[in-house]
Enzyme design. Structure first.
Site, PDB file in Angstrom:
ATOM      1  N   PHE A  12       0.854  -1.133  -0.104  1.00  0.00           N
ATOM      2  CA  PHE A  12       0.072   0.184   0.009  1.00  0.00           C
ATOM      3  C   PHE A  12       0.750   1.270  -0.059  1.00  0.00           C
ATOM      4  CE2 PHE A  12      -3.400   2.666   1.855  1.00  0.00           C
ATOM      5  CZ  PHE A  12      -4.336   2.496   0.779  1.00  0.00           C
ATOM      6  N   LYS A 135       7.848  -4.543 -12.171  1.00  0.00           N
ATOM      7  CA  LYS A 135       8.399  -4.808 -13.738  1.00  0.00           C
ATOM      8  C   LYS A 135       9.212  -6.212 -13.791  1.00  0.00           C
ATOM      9  CE  LYS A 135       9.803  -0.559 -13.215  1.00  0.00           C
ATOM     10  NZ  LYS A 135      10.237   0.691 -13.373  1.00  0.00           N
ATOM     11  N   GLU A 159      -0.492  -4.173 -17.083  1.00  0.00           N
ATOM     12  CA  GLU A 159      -0.245  -2.938 -17.957  1.00  0.00           C
ATOM     13  C   GLU A 159       0.775  -2.180 -17.525  1.00  0.00           C
ATOM     14  OE1 GLU A 159      -2.012  -2.274 -21.038  1.00  0.00           O
ATOM     15  OE2 GLU A 159      -0.122  -1.223 -21.101  1.00  0.00           O
ATOM     16  N   VAL A 162       5.019  -1.269 -18.367  1.00  0.00           N
ATOM     17  CA  VAL A 162       5.428  -0.449 -19.306  1.00  0.00           C
ATOM     18  C   VAL A 162       4.940   0.672 -19.551  1.00  0.00           C
ATOM     19  CG1 VAL A 162       6.285  -0.697 -21.712  1.00  0.00           C
ATOM     20  CG2 VAL A 162       6.289  -2.508 -20.598  1.00  0.00           C
ATOM     21  N   GLY A 216      10.611  11.755  -8.164  1.00  0.00           N
ATOM     22  CA  GLY A 216      10.250  10.330  -7.780  1.00  0.00           C
ATOM     23  C   GLY A 216       9.979   9.572  -9.234  1.00  0.00           C
ATOM     24  N   GLU A 219      14.300   4.841 -10.196  1.00  0.00           N
ATOM     25  CA  GLU A 219      14.385   3.648  -9.378  1.00  0.00           C
ATOM     26  C   GLU A 219      14.966   3.941  -8.027  1.00  0.00           C
ATOM     27  OE1 GLU A 219      12.527   0.679 -10.674  1.00  0.00           O
ATOM     28  OE2 GLU A 219      11.988   2.206 -11.796  1.00  0.00           O
ATOM     29  N   ASP A 230      16.412  -0.696 -16.625  1.00  0.00           N
ATOM     30  CA  ASP A 230      14.885  -0.490 -16.620  1.00  0.00           C
ATOM     31  C   ASP A 230      14.512  -0.722 -18.128  1.00  0.00           C
ATOM     32  OD1 ASP A 230      12.345   0.180 -14.982  1.00  0.00           O
ATOM     33  OD2 ASP A 230      12.558   1.952 -16.594  1.00  0.00           O
ATOM     34  N   LYS A 234      11.881  -3.498 -19.833  1.00  0.00           N
ATOM     35  CA  LYS A 234      10.704  -3.108 -20.544  1.00  0.00           C
ATOM     36  C   LYS A 234      10.663  -3.907 -22.000  1.00  0.00           C
ATOM     37  CE  LYS A 234       9.780   0.805 -17.496  1.00  0.00           C
ATOM     38  NZ  LYS A 234      10.223   2.081 -17.283  1.00  0.00           N
ATOM     39  N   GLY A 341       4.220   7.497 -12.222  1.00  0.00           N
ATOM     40  CA  GLY A 341       3.604   8.536 -11.704  1.00  0.00           C
ATOM     41  C   GLY A 341       2.355   7.671 -10.517  1.00  0.00           C
TER      42      GLY A 341
HETATM   43  N1  HSE Z   1      12.215   4.533 -13.341  1.00  0.00           N
HETATM   44  C1  HSE Z   1      11.192   4.338 -14.184  1.00  0.00           C
HETATM   45  C2  HSE Z   1      11.341   5.528 -15.386  1.00  0.00           C
HETATM   46  C3  HSE Z   1       9.791   4.276 -13.581  1.00  0.00           C
HETATM   47  O1  HSE Z   1      12.375   6.321 -15.063  1.00  0.00           O
HETATM   48  O2  HSE Z   1      10.727   5.323 -16.213  1.00  0.00           O
HETATM   49  C4  HSE Z   1       8.728   3.749 -14.280  1.00  0.00           C
HETATM   50  O3  HSE Z   1       9.087   2.370 -14.648  1.00  0.00           O
END
Ligand code: HSE
Length: 360
Positions: A12, A135, A159, A162, A216, A219, A230, A234, A341
């Site tokens: 949460f 992911k 969903e 990615v 934010g 990662e 990352d 994806k 986000g």
């Molecule tokens: N760290 C990833 C990015 C977050 O910057 O795209 C979303 O997957």
């Protein structure tokens, strides 16, 4: 007439709270439009505690508790009359709650995909659907998890793995049904795209990265962003889910952006070009009939690429993501949208839940 659809949230944090806010704001509209009432019956969070009430928890109270004390188990003092259990761990919550769908949004080790992989397996083995935004499990174990879901006749949706809620998987898997995708090319990491955009305005790499962390996007360990891991994860997800690939993250030819300097960015600018971290997945002709898609083999790369300003992906700035599918029947189809986000990823879960309801 609305049908309840019960949810257990494993975790949460940001995404779960985003989802709760969306369900609070839109619950009535969703019931009127789709005939479904999503009801959170359980939450299990390593830090905030766990609650289970078979008839549903009050989302406004949960959000208020998180804001005030960060402890969910204080819920009992606010709603003493409700049948309530607390202290269940994630696996007990998954196995023993009366949820129809488990929403797996806990912290996950990106190297191993755990404990999310075990959570998803436990959901399927208890006859529950699973939605996840983590992911790792999809990049590492998509085929195994999809087969397990099919064996238990439940649904597996992801969903948000990615481009957050931007419907990348759904577009490739369902909307473009009947097309064969031969190539996918995109900007799949928001942090690096933000850094490159800021560097074009003269900000240093280090300052732009610090800003991306503050906002934010990055990662927990931003090496995953700037070294392309990352985006590679994806790319593997898109390759294996949409193009019948059999890739592992280690198979992706990968270069990050940490070697790019302000001088490189300036040089591209002077030449009417722009650096982008481009993830590419493509099918090559291959004689190996043992492949899932005989006659073709799927490969992937992630690398900084200089694009002319006229290129559609060159205009995608900041933390925005984009993805172009090259298809046999439609040519190129490009999707542009948020890649990260709170509400955006909360929406990814909602979209998956509505798909599950539609297909149940
Ligand atoms: N760290 C990833 C990015 C977050 O910057 O795209 C979303 O997957």
């Amino acid at each position: 007439m609305t049908t309840p659809h019960k949810l257990a949230l494993i975790g949460f944090g940001t995404v779960g709270q985003g989802l709760a806010e969306i369900l609070l704001a839109k619950g009535d509209a969703l019931a009127a439009r789709y005939g479904v009432q999503f009801q959170v019956v359980a939450i299990s969070d390593l830090l905030k505690g766990s609650l289970y009430s078979p008839d549903g928890l009050d989302l406004a109270v949960l959000l208020e508790l998180v804001r005030r004390t960060g402890k969910l188990e204080d819920y009992a003092s606010l709603w003493p009359s409700q049948a309530l259990s607390s202290g269940w761990d994630s696996l007990r919550t998954i196995r023993e709650s009366n949820a129809d769908t488990v929403v797996e949004i806990s912290w996950t080790d990106v190297q191993t995909g755990q404990p999310a992989i075990d959570h998803v397996k436990a959901a399927f083995e208890s006859g529950k659907n699973a939605v996840l935004t983590n992911k790792g499990p999809v990049a590492l174990a998509y085929r195994e998890l999809a087969e397990l879901a099919a064996a238990h006749n439940v649904q597996f949706r992801f969903e948000g793995t990615v481009m957050s809620g931007t419907p990348t998987i759904r577009l490739g898997q369902r909307v473009l049904a009947g097309c064969t995708i031969s190539e996918i090319k995109g900007i799949l990491n928001g942090t690096t795209n933000y850094i490159l955009t800021q560097m074009e305005s003269g900000q240093s790499y280090a300052d732009a990265l610090a800003e991306a962390q503050r906002l934010g996007y990055a990662e927990a360990d931003p090496t995953a962003d700037v070294e392309g891991w990352d985006a590679a994860g994806k790319a593997v997800t898109l390759a294996n889910v949409l193009m019948d690939g059999e890739l592992r993250v280690a198979d992706v030819a990968r270069t990050g952006i940490s070697g790019l300097t302000l001088a490189d960015v300036e040089a591209a600018k002077a030449a009417g070009q722009r650096w982008k971290l481009i993830a590419r997945v493509w099918a090559e002709a291959d004689g190996d009939a043992s492949q899932r898609a005989p006659g073709r083999i799927v490969r992937a790369s992630v690398r900084p690429t200089r694009l002319p300003l006229s290129h559609p992906l060159a205009g995608v700035s900041g933390a925005v993501n984009a993805c172009t599918y090259t298809t046999d029947l439609l040519g190129d189809v490009t999707l542009v949208g948020p890649g990260a986000g709170r509400m955006e990823t909360g929406y990814a879960v909602l979209g998956d839940l509505l798909e599950i309801v539609r297909n149940t």
